[in-house]
Design a protein around this motif. Structure first.
Motif, PDB file in Angstrom:
ATOM      1  N   ASN A  51     -39.009  12.731 -24.687  1.00  0.00           N
ATOM      2  CA  ASN A  51     -40.014  12.673 -25.758  1.00  0.00           C
ATOM      3  C   ASN A  51     -40.984  13.848 -25.695  1.00  0.00           C
ATOM      4  O   ASN A  51     -41.758  14.055 -26.619  1.00  0.00           O
ATOM      5  N   ARG A  52     -40.945  14.595 -24.609  1.00  0.00           N
ATOM      6  CA  ARG A  52     -41.879  15.716 -24.447  1.00  0.00           C
ATOM      7  C   ARG A  52     -41.238  17.080 -24.643  1.00  0.00           C
ATOM      8  O   ARG A  52     -41.922  18.092 -24.533  1.00  0.00           O
ATOM      9  N   SER A  79     -40.597  24.298 -20.347  1.00  0.00           N
ATOM     10  CA  SER A  79     -41.048  23.036 -20.942  1.00  0.00           C
ATOM     11  C   SER A  79     -40.207  21.859 -20.435  1.00  0.00           C
ATOM     12  O   SER A  79     -40.728  20.764 -20.228  1.00  0.00           O
ATOM     13  N   ALA A  83     -41.803  18.810 -18.323  1.00  0.00           N
ATOM     14  CA  ALA A  83     -41.649  17.453 -18.856  1.00  0.00           C
ATOM     15  C   ALA A  83     -41.033  16.525 -17.809  1.00  0.00           C
ATOM     16  O   ALA A  83     -41.457  15.378 -17.641  1.00  0.00           O
ATOM     17  N   GLU A  86     -43.581  15.822 -14.982  1.00  0.00           N
ATOM     18  CA  GLU A  86     -44.583  14.843 -15.426  1.00  0.00           C
ATOM     19  C   GLU A  86     -43.980  13.441 -15.525  1.00  0.00           C
ATOM     20  O   GLU A  86     -44.627  12.449 -15.162  1.00  0.00           O
TER      21      GLU A  86
END
Ligand SMILES: [Zn+2]
Length: 100
Positions: A51-52, A79, A83, A86
């Protein structure tokens, strides 16, 4: 019945899934063993990370080129790494089930 029922979307793929799965597998090797690796937690990590990141949908006939170019883009690759990092931290601190 919808206007799309006659079509087959089997070849529609989100290549970012492959990138996220590969990155998740790589990062999990460096994460302490006490981080839960049950199916629910790994699935949560994948969903949060996906989703990120920007989706990379493709129709599979042209897939190879597109896939290669996505991970060659440093901004995109960074990215994905961020992601996944995280997502692991979120699930690690907050597993979707009681810790036992
Ligand atoms: Zn778990």
């Amino acid at each position: 019945m919808t206007a799309l029922d006659q079509y087959d979307f089997e070849n529609l793929k989100n290549e970012s899934e492959t990138h996220v799965f590969n990155e998740l597998a790589a990062q999990l090797e460096a994460v302490p063993q006490e981080v839960c690796r049950c199916n629910d937690c790994i699935g949560d990590m994948a969903a949060i990370a996906l989703n990120r990141v920007v989706p990379k949908y493709r129709w599979s006939l042209l897939g190879g080129l597109y896939t290669a170019s996505a991970m060659n883009d440093e901004k995109y690759r960074t990215s994905v790494e961020k992601a996944v990092r995280e997502a692991i931290a979120i699930v690690r601190n907050n597993p979707s089930h009681d810790q036992t």
